[in-house]
Design an enzyme around this catalytic site. Structure first.
Site, PDB file in Angstrom:
ATOM      1  CB  CYS A 194      14.588  33.821  27.742  1.00  0.00           C
ATOM      2  SG  CYS A 194      16.002  34.585  28.555  1.00  0.00           S
ATOM      3  CG  HIS A 226      52.044  46.660  39.546  1.00  0.00           C
ATOM      4  ND1 HIS A 226      51.704  47.950  39.869  1.00  0.00           N
ATOM      5  CD2 HIS A 226      51.359  46.359  38.409  1.00  0.00           C
ATOM      6  CE1 HIS A 226      50.834  48.408  38.982  1.00  0.00           C
ATOM      7  NE2 HIS A 226      50.605  47.466  38.088  1.00  0.00           N
TER       8      HIS A 226
END
Length: 678
Positions: free
Chosen positions: A27, A589
């Protein structure tokens, strides 16, 4: 090979290959796959393809891949791939591809409307921009948009013919697409409403006249621009064809099925289905007009607040039909103006995502948001923004709806109406009346959603942490590639200087990567060593960034666990990445979500590309400050290049000091040379 070709082949591969594709259509923005086995689709891999804006599973066997305005280019490449010629090209079967509600017939009705209007979208968009050109000419006093054709210059008559061709013959297009969706012959479906637009039919009389055909009263109507009569006629055609195929021998279906279908359906549409369809369209239009007359202000608020929920389900297409109906019967439309508030609130969110992505150097989301923003601002198409951003992140609707509300209030205050059917973009502002009030309304919607997105972000806490962690890992990987290129260039230069005939020898394999080698990574900080799965962050806990461990820190300093090079260190100090001389790459971290502390409580002791030795202090941190800010101090230590090794196993322990073993890395087993083995 072009990027379009590469991307198209990647998409086909991730949906399971050509053998898994039962049907492929497209589409305005999406590739629409119907698959034999959807379990073969790798949705994560599809979403990771750079040009893919989003992936939407649909029904039990469907997948929509959102590509943006260039979707036709990707479709054309995929359709030519080997094996794609075997996909089903017959008219669509009567199956719906999405889940809409409890009852299947309701589901199919909405799917029927959506798939009927989607193919016509291209022509409608082109016509809407031609209308905008003419409205601009009217605004500047060059011509009267609504003047009779005989009073307009020939050049403008031609321009009017360009857009009116789409709307005048819209029933024919709708007849074709609706019939195809149902499984009836699309050309017969187009011929039925076309008969009601012929000069011969129009010569019978004016609209609302009653003439007698073979003694039967026929109410004449103007069927140009109508959508409901061809929709109903397509349903009738489906049943007529189905019945005819049962009683007519298959050998003569091609001749007699269309013959009797036209013989039955054209009169049935003229006498029954056509007037009934016009009655339905007028009834809905009159109800909305009554609501608008009762309170245009309330309608202007309700419409933009409904659209964010209607569009993802495809339920907005019936309203498009009403817009066309309003223009045909009233000469104006009162839905498109408020609808603009939803569109521009949507574009405001995406603009905010683009701004945030620039700050974070998030290339993937920068591309997705920029593509959606351009498709929206210049084309008025919201699907790339919707599927690429809004439906992917859970906080976006809380940024979107306030913009819809504010824009709807402003547009309702000015009682904005549309003079023509257009897609609500920057280019079509002059089609609204008053256009100044409309411009103010969409600007308010855009600004509200943009500011909310920039200030409050577009992601939930977990989503943001996962994305930022992934970006960290990507920067480490990029640093490795850069250093590898430098090393290769140095090796080539050294080989040339030595006068080697065959060039430089291959760069030596890092110790940890040598087949069969087992390497142990030691703790970079003191604390309790936990399994990585205990990390309170989905990305780390699931191993998306690599395998390793999580440390509950007892000290205040992160040390280099071995000799290596700093690949990346955040200015905020919350994370550091390094490549050990063994070839192992680590991401340390400190805490979860501590990026939000903006460096408070952290002290960076090294810089990017710095060579470090085992025991070198890298970062100092204040655990108490982390906890006081409301964040977890648990520190993931992961091997980000895990995929290069055979296994990466954590070694939980009640307590570990810097230098104690915490991760075992085993290189991949040596490959067996088949020729040597024989």
């Amino acid at each position: 090979m072009s990027s379009t070709t590469d991307t198209s082949r990647s998409i086909l591969r991730e949906v399971g290959g050509a053998d898994n594709v039962a049907d492929l259509t497209y589409c305005a923005t999406r590739l629409r796959f119907q698959l034999h086995d959807r379990s073969k689709v790798d949705l994560h891999a599809l979403e990771s393809i750079p040009s893919v804006l989003g992936v939407v599973p649909q029904g039990g066997a469907g997948v929509q891949v959102v590509m943006g305005g260039g979707v036709a280019d990707f479709y054309n490449v995929i359709a030519k791939e080997p094996g794609m010629g075997d996909t089903d090209t017959t008219p669509a079967k009567k199956e719906y591809g999405g889940v809409r509600g409890k009852y299947e017939w309701i589901n199919y009705c909405f799917e029927f409307l959506s798939d009927t209007f989607r193919p016509v979208l291209w022509a409608l968009l082109g016509a809407s921009l031609i209308i905008t050109m003419l409205v601009l000419a009217d605004t500047f006093g060059w011509q009267d948009f609504r003047a009779p054709m005989e009073d307009q210059p020939d050049g403008y008559v031609l321009l009017h013919a360009m857009w009116r061709s789409v709307f005048y013959f819209l029933p024919i297009m709708i007849g074709a697409t609706a019939s195809r969706k149902l499984g009836a012959n699309e050309w017969v479906g187009a011929a039925i409403p076309a008969a009601l637009l012929t000069p011969e039919f129009l010569s019978l009389g004016a609209a609302e006249d009653v003439v007698h055909i073979f003694g039967l009263p026929l109410v004449l109507n103007d069927y140009s621009s109508q959508v409901f009569p061809p929709l109903i006629a397509a349903v009738g055609l489906y049943w007529v064809e189905k019945g005819l195929k049962k009683i007519i021998p298959s050998a003569v279906h091609m001749v007699f099925v269309p013959f009797f279908s036209l013989l039955i359906m054209i009169p049935a549409t003229a006498f029954i289905f056509g007037p009934f369809g016009i009655g339905i369209g007028n009834g809905i239009s009159n109800f909305l007009e009554w609501t608008n007359d009762l309170s245009p202000f309330i309608l202007a608020i309700v419409i933009p607040l409904l659209y964010p929920f209607l569009v993802p389900l495809g339920l907005h297409w019936p309203l498009n039909a009403i817009m066309v109906q309003n223009l045909a019967t009233l000469g104006y439309d009162f839905i498109q103006g408020p609808m603009g508030a939803w569109n521009f609130a949507c574009f405001g969110v995406v603009a905010g995502v683009f701004f945030v992505s620039l700050k974070e150097k998030n290339k993937a989301m920068r591309q997705v948001s920029f593509g959606g923003l351009m498709a929206g601002l210049l084309g008025g198409i919201s699907e790339p923004s919707l599927y690429g951003v809004l439906l992917r992140f859970k906080k976006t609707y809380f940024r979107l709806l306030p913009g819809c509300l504010v824009g709807g209030i402003v547009i309702g205050f000015f009682d904005v109406k549309a003079n023509a059917f257009v897609f609500t973009s920057l280019l079509t502002i002059p089609a609204m009346d008053p256009w100044g009030g409309y411009a103010l309304g969409i600007a308010a919607a855009f600004a509200t959603s943009f500011l909310l997105t920039v200030v409050l972000d577009y992601r939930g806490r977990d989503e943001k942490a996962e994305i930022l962690a992934q970006l960290e890992a990507e920067r480490i990987a990029a640093g490795e590639e850069e250093d590898a290129r430098i090393a290769e260039a140095d090796a080539v230069a050294a080989g040339t200087a030595a006068g080697t005939a065959g060039g430089a020898d291959a760069a030596p394999v890092k110790p940890a990567l040598r087949p069969g080698v087992v390497t142990v990574v030691t703790a970079p900080l003191e604390g309790e060593v936990l399994a990585l799965s205990e990390t309170p962050d989905a990305a780390f806990a699931g191993g998306a960034l690599g395998n390793g461990v999580c440390i509950d820190p007892m000290g205040d300093t992160v040390f280099a666990p071995a000799d290596g090079t700093i690949l990346t260190v955040q200015k905020t100090g919350h994370a550091v990445g390094l490549r050990l001389d063994s070839g192992i790459e680590l991401l340390i971290h400190i805490g979860i979500d501590t990026v939000k502390m903006a460096g408070e409580g952290f002290e960076v002791l090294v810089e990017k590309k710095q060579k470090v030795t085992a025991g070198t202090p890298l970062v100092r941190f204040d655990r108490a400050a982390i906890e006081a800010a409301g964040y977890s101090p648990l520190t993931p230590v992961v091997v980000v290049n895990t995929q290069k090794f055979g296994t990466v196993d954590g070694m939980p322990a009640p307590v570990a000091a810097p230098g104690d073993d915490i991760i075992t890395v085993t290189a991949k087993a040596p490959t067996v040379d088949a020729a040597a083995a024989s």
